[in-house]
Design a protein around this motif. Structure first.
Motif, PDB file in Angstrom:
ATOM      1  N   GLY A 182       3.507  -6.043  -6.943  1.00  0.00           N
ATOM      2  CA  GLY A 182       3.529  -6.410  -8.350  1.00  0.00           C
ATOM      3  C   GLY A 182       4.868  -6.159  -9.007  1.00  0.00           C
ATOM      4  N   LEU A 183       5.936  -6.463  -8.305  1.00  0.00           N
ATOM      5  CA  LEU A 183       7.271  -6.351  -8.901  1.00  0.00           C
ATOM      6  C   LEU A 183       7.429  -7.445  -9.951  1.00  0.00           C
ATOM      7  CD1 LEU A 183      10.034  -4.771  -8.175  1.00  0.00           C
ATOM      8  CD2 LEU A 183      10.756  -7.009  -7.353  1.00  0.00           C
ATOM      9  N   PRO A 184       7.962  -7.122 -11.128  1.00  0.00           N
ATOM     10  CA  PRO A 184       8.153  -8.167 -12.137  1.00  0.00           C
ATOM     11  C   PRO A 184       8.889  -9.363 -11.548  1.00  0.00           C
ATOM     12  CG  PRO A 184       8.652  -6.031 -13.059  1.00  0.00           C
ATOM     13  CD  PRO A 184       8.362  -5.811 -11.614  1.00  0.00           C
ATOM     14  N   SER A 185       8.509 -10.542 -11.999  1.00  0.00           N
ATOM     15  CA  SER A 185       8.998 -11.844 -11.524  1.00  0.00           C
ATOM     16  C   SER A 185       8.266 -12.342 -10.288  1.00  0.00           C
ATOM     17  CB  SER A 185      10.509 -11.875 -11.263  1.00  0.00           C
ATOM     18  OG  SER A 185      10.778 -11.453  -9.933  1.00  0.00           O
ATOM     19  N   THR A 186       7.363 -11.537  -9.688  1.00  0.00           N
ATOM     20  CA  THR A 186       6.516 -12.099  -8.635  1.00  0.00           C
ATOM     21  C   THR A 186       5.165 -12.438  -9.258  1.00  0.00           C
ATOM     22  OG1 THR A 186       5.665  -9.937  -8.039  1.00  0.00           O
ATOM     23  CG2 THR A 186       7.575 -10.729  -6.810  1.00  0.00           C
ATOM     24  N   PHE A 187       4.413 -13.257  -8.532  1.00  0.00           N
ATOM     25  CA  PHE A 187       3.105 -13.665  -9.035  1.00  0.00           C
ATOM     26  C   PHE A 187       2.158 -12.458  -9.083  1.00  0.00           C
ATOM     27  CE2 PHE A 187      -0.566 -16.867  -8.550  1.00  0.00           C
ATOM     28  CZ  PHE A 187      -0.574 -17.070  -9.917  1.00  0.00           C
ATOM     29  N   GLY A 188       2.370 -11.526  -8.152  1.00  0.00           N
ATOM     30  CA  GLY A 188       1.539 -10.327  -8.103  1.00  0.00           C
ATOM     31  C   GLY A 188       1.648  -9.503  -9.371  1.00  0.00           C
TER      32      GLY A 188
END
Lengths: 769, 136
Positions: free
Chosen positions: A379-385
């Motif tokens: 869930g790193l920012p900029s990923t869909f997660g």
């Protein structure tokens, strides 16, 4: 839509005769099947995004309410796209992964069968059809999981998976039939309107209990979760397909599909919250103790499924949105990670984390895919997660209950575990020093590393432009789950708020856990000492008990002696019929209504008695058989006297053939010697007399029971009008009850095959000796 | 069992009985008869022949193993069951030609279904009997 389901089924069966061809360069055609299906569903996206439901109806067994009803709404479309889209990746990947395998053709036949079954599950608009496809996924996944059929472990885990999901299917069927009967319809789109009726019915707890067992077994929720790690014995393309987008998500699909029909009650939500909540935390922590890459992925999959169940249990609009997004998030990164694991296994022949390291130097593109997937799972920012996780936290924080804070805590713990597990599977094998043994490792075929890379990049693209997927897929999915209209807009940046802080904290703690947690054999053993209280152990014990019981039952009731079967069957019939007769009171005989006896009936009775006397007293088997056929012919004459020529003809021919059969068999038997004691004939005589008396009493009883002629009248009137036949008996056989006849011929064929193979097989083994 | 009388008789009885069994099959929809009885009569014809001339010789007349009749029969039945689907009708719907055909009479999907049953019955009975008879 029917054609998309049939395509897989038909091509799958075509692989039986044309399998050899598919082992050559023609196998390149295989991946284009899911490609075409994927494009077909992609083409439907704009239509469904407008809020239209595509419906297709085709009668199958209309008299039972079983029809091919297909319906494409947001939820079905998302799943159909995942099944065909991830399927495409798996087909390309699997073709290279299994190149040269002796069962290459079989593999794709199973995979196509499975894909069709999954499509059938998510597209069915009829809960009975849905169930049929549901079972088909269990069966086809059995073949896929046990694909390496020369390994005992593989066979065992396939059997476990089949028993657990098959058992669940049994309960599910009961639940579906109950729900359908109460609602008065088996059509899903009509069931939506019956929500209140179902929810307020006294059987409601039973219905959802049964449906839950079905969904939980399929989606590997605690305590049925253990079949999923076992299923990792399958070839990796199978694991990637079954556990990212399809098989295990079928349970989630079922729960989501039934949320607007059975959901939105205290009982529904609380159960899902507890089961989902426990499963997600339990599995996320479990994942950290594993050293086998696929094992880690298995437990993180269980955890992700727990999250989805949990979200459906929250039952708020926000939770439904979060679920609709997380299904896609998880499918993308989990399929990637599985395929990466497959590549590692394929190239280095190990999946042991304690041995792997430094692979980035030799498998660079695979490393990129793995990192992207691991970051999306973290869930790193900029990923869909990141968006997926944000939505989950938002849903738990805004829960309208003072549990909100605790539920959020659960979600955070789970996600910390998943961050670490994702890093372990996606980053650990690639970092550190490259062991000498792996220096010769090289990149596999392009078709193996490009599919995971595409999926991983998609995770990034959707993360940066969440509007695309939000508007086109997830919005309608959430509407379908909620069963009502809702507003939704996916954004990458939600502002600097509690949710964002929680997200960062999760990421940071997860990373710390990853660095602190060194996978080792010792930890694996530490967790194994709890095995004897695990559900797997308990359920396996129960399974062993059932096996023992059936062994006992078989020994007692199926001992292989024809005479013992006969006496048991007849005694049972005597007890049952005798009890029923006794309930009906004394039998009166109304002599006035009986037809007078004629001299030829006396004649037949005399012949019958004579034949019977011969059977009982003779010491020659041949005489006994011939006398039996005399009895048959006498009955045949009775049929003729009472004008039933069809019956008489059949009885006559059958009797002739049975006698021939008897003679053929008797010819090979040793001479008759009387071994039995004096008591046995007396016992047999009593049983036989009892049976004869009971049947006679029933025949007399039938005479004065008020009999309904409605059925025979119907056939008599309609035989010519509906079926154009004047012989009612035959019309019933070939038309009105033709399906019965069809299956009877199948049974006959099986019997013939049984005799044929039994005798031929024995010949072969004697040749061997 | 070597008997000149029986051998000579079966030479004529076999075709007659087969014709009779086919007659039973065709008339089944209107008068006593049908695929099941027809199949049994045909089987009896072959069994009689095998008694007179030996099972090996009967197998020679048959050319193919009776086992192969089973899938053919099941196939014909299955096709006649599913055929109406092509016209958008539910399976097992009776479809009939408008006009009767000379000698045979009315032809419809039910007749083909019965033909399938007929073949399956012959296949099943002969497979069981001949397998046992030829097993030494």
């Amino acid at each position: 839509m029917l054609f998309t389901v049939l395509t897989g089924l038909i091509t799958s069966s075509l692989l039986v005769p044309f399998g050899k061809l598919m082992k050559t360069k023609w196998s390149v055609l295989l991946p284009f099947i899911p490609v075409i299906l994927f494009l077909f569903y992609l083409w439907h996206v704009p239509v469904v995004a407008n809020g239209t439901n595509v419906i297709q109806h085709l009668a199958w067994v209309p008299s039972l309410g079983v029809n091919f009803d297909f319906r494409l709404d947001g939820l079905s479309l998302l799943f159909a796209l995942l099944i065909t889209g991830i399927g495409t990746a798996i087909f390309f990947y699997g073709r290279s992964y299994l190149k040269g395998h002796i069962y290459f053709d079989r593999f794709f036949a199973y995979l196509l069968l499975f894909m069709s079954a999954m499509l059938g599950v998510v597209l069915s608009n009829n809960i009975l059809t849905l169930f049929v496809f549901w079972e088909l996924t269990s069966i086809s996944s059995f073949f896929l999981i046990g694909f390496n059929n020369d390994s005992k472990e593989s066979r065992n885990s396939a059997l476990t998976a089949l028993s657990i999901t098959g058992l669940g299917g049994f309960f599910l069927l009961a639940g579906l039939v109950l729900a359908g009967n109460i609602a008065g319809t088996f059509i899903i789109s009509e069931l939506f309107a019956q929500h209140d009726k179902l929810v307020n019915h006294s059987l409601y707890p039973l219905i959802i209990g049964l449906v839950f067992i079905g969904a939980f077994t399929k989606s590997a929720q605690f305590p049925f979760h253990f079949w999923l790690p076992g299923a990792m014995k399958a070839p990796t393309p199978v694991s990637a397909y079954l556990h990212s987008a399809t098989m295990v998500k079928a349970g989630i699909y079922l729960l989501a599909r039934f949320t607007p029909i059975l959901g939105n009650t205290e009982l529904w939500n609380t159960t899902l919250l507890i089961v989902g909540g426990f499963t997600m935390v339990f599995a996320a922590i479990h994942a950290l103790f594993r050293t086998d890459l696929k094992s880690i992925l298995a437990y993180s999959t269980i955890s992700a499924l727990g999250i989805l169940t949990f979200l459906l249990g929250l039952g708020t609009t926000e939770a439904f949105i979060a679920a609709s997004v997380f299904i896609l998030v998880h499918a993308l990164y989990k399929a990637t990670l599985f395929m990466v694991t497959g590549i590692i296994d394929h190239e280095t022949h190990t999946r042991d984390l304690t041995k792997l390291g430094g692979l980035r130097k030799v498998l660079m593109p695979v490393f990129i895919a793995a990192v992207l997937a691991a970051l999306s799972s973290a869930g790193l920012p900029s990923t869909f997660g990141f968006i997926g996780k944000d939505l989950i936290y938002e849903a738990t924080l805004h829960y309208h209950h003072n549990w909100a804070i605790w539920l959020t805590a659960l979600a955070v713990i789970t996600n910390i575990g998943l961050v670490a597990a994702g890093f372990m599977a996606g980053i650990k094998p690639f970092t550190g020093k490259l062991p000498q043994a792996f220096e010769q490792v090289h990149l596999p075929y392009k078709s193996m590393w490009i599919p995971p890379l595409i999926l991983a990049v998609l995770g990034l693209v959707f993360g940066i432009f969440p509007g695309i997927t939000g508007d086109y897929f997830n919005h309608q999915t959430a509407i379908a789950i909620a069963g009502e209209n809702l507003e939704m807009e996916l954004k990458m940046w939600h502002g600097f708020n509690t949710v964002f802080i929680l997200s960062l904290a999760t990421l940071a703690t997860g990373t710390i856990v990853y660095f602190l947690n060194k996978p080792s054999e010792a930890k694996l053993r530490a967790i194994e000492q709890f095995n004897h209280i695990s559900p797997q152990y308990i359920i396996t014990k129960i399974g062993a008990g059932i096996k023992q019981m059936s062994a006992w039952y078989t020994n007692v009731f199926h001992n292989g002696y024809l005479r013992s079967y006969h006496i048991k069957i007849i005694l049972f019939a005597e007890l049952l019929l005798g009890y029923k007769l006794w309930l009906g009171g004394p039998v009166r005989i109304d002599y006035a209504n009986l037809t007078p006896l004629s001299w030829y009936e006396f004649g037949i009775a005399a012949i019958l008695l004579g034949a019977m006397y011969l059977i009982v007293t003779t010491r020659s088997r041949l005489t006994a058989v011939v006398s039996t056929s005399v009895i048959g012919y006498c009955i045949c004459l009775m049929f003729v006297f009472y004008s039933a020529p069809d019956l008489a003809m059949t009885q006559f021919t059958i009797d002739t053939l049975t006698t021939v059969l008897f003679v053929l068999v008797l010819y090979k038997l040793p001479p008759f010697i009387n071994f039995t004691s004096r008591g046995v004939p007396i016992r047999d005589a009593i049983v036989a007399l009892g049976f004869g008396i009971i049947i006679s009493l029933i025949a007399l009883r039938v005479l004065y029971e008020p009999n309904s002629t409605a059925i025979s009248d119907f056939y008599g009137e309609n035989a010519y009008l509906l079926a154009k036949g004047k012989n009612v008996v035959n019309v019933i056989l070939v038309d009105f009850r033709g399906m019965d006849t069809m299956f009877e011929t199948v049974v006959l064929s099986i019997a013939a095959l049984g005799v044929y193979s039994l005798i031929k097989l024995r010949l072969k083994s004697s040749e061997k000796e | 069992m070597k008997s000149a009388i029986l051998q000579t008789a079966t030479r004529y009885l076999l075709p007659i009985l087969l014709l009779f069994s086919f007659f039973l099959l065709l008339r089944g929809h209107y008068y006593p008869g049908g695929g099941f009885v027809g199949g049994l009569v045909a089987s009896i014809a072959f069994v009689l022949h095998s008694f007179a001339n030996g099972t090996e010789n009967t197998m020679k007349i048959l050319r193919y193993k009776p086992l192969s009749l089973i899938p053919i029969g099941l196939g014909i039945s299955a096709v006649s069951v599913t055929f109406p689907l092509l016209f958008g009708l539910p399976p097992m719907t009776g479809l009939w030609f408008e006009e009767p055909i000379p000698v045979i009479g009315m032809i419809g999907s039910a007749l083909f279904f019965d033909l399938g049953v007929y073949l399956v019955v012959i296949g099943v009975v002969l497979t069981i009997l001949f397998t046992i008879a030829l097993n030494d």
